[in-house]
Scaffold this motif. Structure first.
Motif, PDB file in Angstrom:
ATOM      1  N   ALA A  50      -7.865   2.971   1.447  1.00 27.83           N
ATOM      2  CA  ALA A  50      -6.480   3.090   1.885  1.00 27.83           C
ATOM      3  C   ALA A  50      -5.543   2.845   0.705  1.00 27.83           C
ATOM      4  N   PRO A  51      -4.427   3.567   0.616  1.00 22.60           N
ATOM      5  CA  PRO A  51      -3.499   3.391  -0.509  1.00 22.60           C
ATOM      6  C   PRO A  51      -2.943   1.975  -0.574  1.00 22.60           C
ATOM      7  N   LEU A  52      -2.769   1.484  -1.786  1.00 22.75           N
ATOM      8  CA  LEU A  52      -2.096   0.207  -1.981  1.00 22.75           C
ATOM      9  C   LEU A  52      -0.604   0.369  -1.726  1.00 22.75           C
ATOM     10  N   GLN A  53       0.013  -0.701  -1.244  1.00 21.67           N
ATOM     11  CA  GLN A  53       1.458  -0.682  -0.998  1.00 21.67           C
ATOM     12  C   GLN A  53       2.222  -1.465  -2.059  1.00 21.67           C
ATOM     13  N   ALA A  54       1.502  -1.970  -3.045  1.00 22.64           N
ATOM     14  CA  ALA A  54       2.111  -2.722  -4.139  1.00 22.64           C
ATOM     15  C   ALA A  54       1.178  -2.656  -5.342  1.00 22.64           C
ATOM     16  N   LEU A  55       1.727  -2.912  -6.518  1.00 19.50           N
ATOM     17  CA  LEU A  55       0.906  -2.931  -7.723  1.00 19.50           C
ATOM     18  C   LEU A  55       0.061  -4.193  -7.762  1.00 19.50           C
ATOM     19  N   PRO A  56      -1.193  -4.077  -8.194  1.00 20.13           N
ATOM     20  CA  PRO A  56      -1.988  -5.292  -8.390  1.00 20.13           C
ATOM     21  C   PRO A  56      -1.460  -6.065  -9.594  1.00 20.13           C
ATOM     22  N   VAL A  70       1.250   3.700  -2.985  1.00 21.71           N
ATOM     23  CA  VAL A  70       2.538   4.155  -2.436  1.00 21.71           C
ATOM     24  C   VAL A  70       3.573   3.092  -2.780  1.00 21.71           C
ATOM     25  N   LEU A  71       4.631   3.502  -3.480  1.00 19.28           N
ATOM     26  CA  LEU A  71       5.644   2.559  -3.937  1.00 19.28           C
ATOM     27  C   LEU A  71       7.039   3.054  -3.587  1.00 19.28           C
ATOM     28  N   GLU A  72       7.927   2.111  -3.381  1.00 20.97           N
ATOM     29  CA  GLU A  72       9.337   2.431  -3.172  1.00 20.97           C
ATOM     30  C   GLU A  72      10.154   1.780  -4.279  1.00 20.97           C
ATOM     31  N   GLY A  73      11.176   2.488  -4.738  1.00 19.30           N
ATOM     32  CA  GLY A  73      12.013   1.952  -5.803  1.00 19.30           C
ATOM     33  C   GLY A  73      12.907   3.026  -6.381  1.00 19.30           C
ATOM     34  N   GLU A  74      13.302   2.854  -7.642  1.00 16.39           N
ATOM     35  CA  GLU A  74      14.202   3.796  -8.303  1.00 16.39           C
ATOM     36  C   GLU A  74      13.707   4.102  -9.717  1.00 16.39           C
ATOM     37  N   PHE A  75      13.866   5.353 -10.109  1.00 18.26           N
ATOM     38  CA  PHE A  75      13.552   5.741 -11.475  1.00 18.26           C
ATOM     39  C   PHE A  75      14.638   5.252 -12.431  1.00 18.26           C
ATOM     40  N   ARG A 107       9.217  -6.200 -11.027  1.00 19.38           N
ATOM     41  CA  ARG A 107       8.322  -5.400 -11.864  1.00 19.38           C
ATOM     42  C   ARG A 107       8.755  -3.935 -11.913  1.00 19.38           C
ATOM     43  N   ALA A 108       8.262  -3.261 -12.943  1.00 18.69           N
ATOM     44  CA  ALA A 108       8.456  -1.827 -13.092  1.00 18.69           C
ATOM     45  C   ALA A 108       7.138  -1.228 -13.564  1.00 18.69           C
ATOM     46  N   VAL A 109       7.023   0.081 -13.463  1.00 24.48           N
ATOM     47  CA  VAL A 109       5.795   0.752 -13.858  1.00 24.48           C
ATOM     48  C   VAL A 109       6.160   2.115 -14.435  1.00 24.48           C
ATOM     49  N   MET A 110       5.407   2.536 -15.432  1.00 27.24           N
ATOM     50  CA  MET A 110       5.602   3.875 -15.966  1.00 27.24           C
ATOM     51  C   MET A 110       4.948   4.877 -15.026  1.00 27.24           C
TER      52      MET A 110
END
Length: 243
Positions: A50-56, A70-75, A107-110
């Motif tokens: 199942a997809p993760l809902q947050a970054l490990p 699956v993530l929610e946020g802004e570029f 946190r942020a992610v590329m």
């Protein structure tokens, strides 16, 4: 005519050295094949979870690699960077990456948004695919980095809109002030807001399991041939060796 075996010490030492090298390299190639088979099995297993809902957490990045997320946020479009020397179907181009600030987190992610062709007339010109504004939901696959190519010369310092050969997440995080995860998200589809024209046909990890196995067979064969050659050349007919 009687046949006997004559041991010659210099050829014997040379044969043992070649055989030892062949066996050692064959075992190394076999071990690499087993490691990559385990990676392939891990990719297949994680793709079904199942997809993760947050970054490990960064300390658990290995456990999260190849998982769907699956993530929610802004570029953060001003810090988009372009990785060059990323061909697709024989055409030269870039991988376009943009930071993504995760909602409800510091946190942020590329995010590897996709591939775009390079301008043949102006190599310094970069594509400007539309970036969704405001909160969005993205889906992708977690990867440990954005792939690596041979670095020619000294790496450029990260800056907004930079053309880079490889992604140094730590350096980009320091330059942008964004607390970037050590992971990268490869988008599976365009975010809501319309098609951005990017290609998201991500290359599969280069495993090369069969290649390693083939190399192992070649090294083992070299060791075997060295021993056979020594045995055959050591056989002497009594009448042919002057005795």
């Amino acid at each position: 005519m009687p046949i006997r075996f004559r041991i010659r010490w210099i050829p014997l030492c040379a044969t043992l050295a070649v055989a030892a090298i062949g066996i050692a390299l064959g075992q190394w190639q076999t071990h690499r094949a087993e490691e990559k088979l385990a990676i392939q099995q891990r990719i297949e297993a994680r793709s079904k979870e199942a997809p993760l809902q947050a970054l490990p957490p960064d300390g658990e990045a290995d456990a999260g690699e190849f998982r769907h997320v699956v993530l929610e946020g802004e570029f953060v479009p001003q810090w988009t960077v372009y990785l060059e020397n990323r061909p697709h179907d024989g055409a030269v181009g870039f991988h376009v990456l943009t930071p993504f600030k995760i909602a409800g987190s510091q946190r942020a992610v590329m995010v590897a948004r996709g591939w775009a062709p390079r301008d043949a007339a102006d190599r310094a010109k970069v594509p400007r695919p539309a970036v969704p504004a405001g909160p969005v939901r993205i889906e992708g696959t977690l990867r440990r980095g954005a792939g690596h190519v041979l670095q020619l010369g000294q790496a450029d310092a990260p800056r907004p809109g930079a053309i880079l050969q490889n992604l140094d997440i730590a350096a980009l995080s320091a330059a942008s002030g964004l607390p970037l995860s050590s992971l990268v998200v490869e988008l599976r589809a365009a975010p809501p807001g319309g098609d951005d024209g990017l290609v998201r046909d991500w290359p599969a990890p280069s495993l090369g399991i069969d290649r390693h196995r083939a190399y192992a067979v070649q090294w083992y064969a070299l060791a075997a041939m060295a021993l056979v050659f020594f045995l055959v050349t050591g056989l002497r007919r009594k009448g042919n060796d002057g005795q």
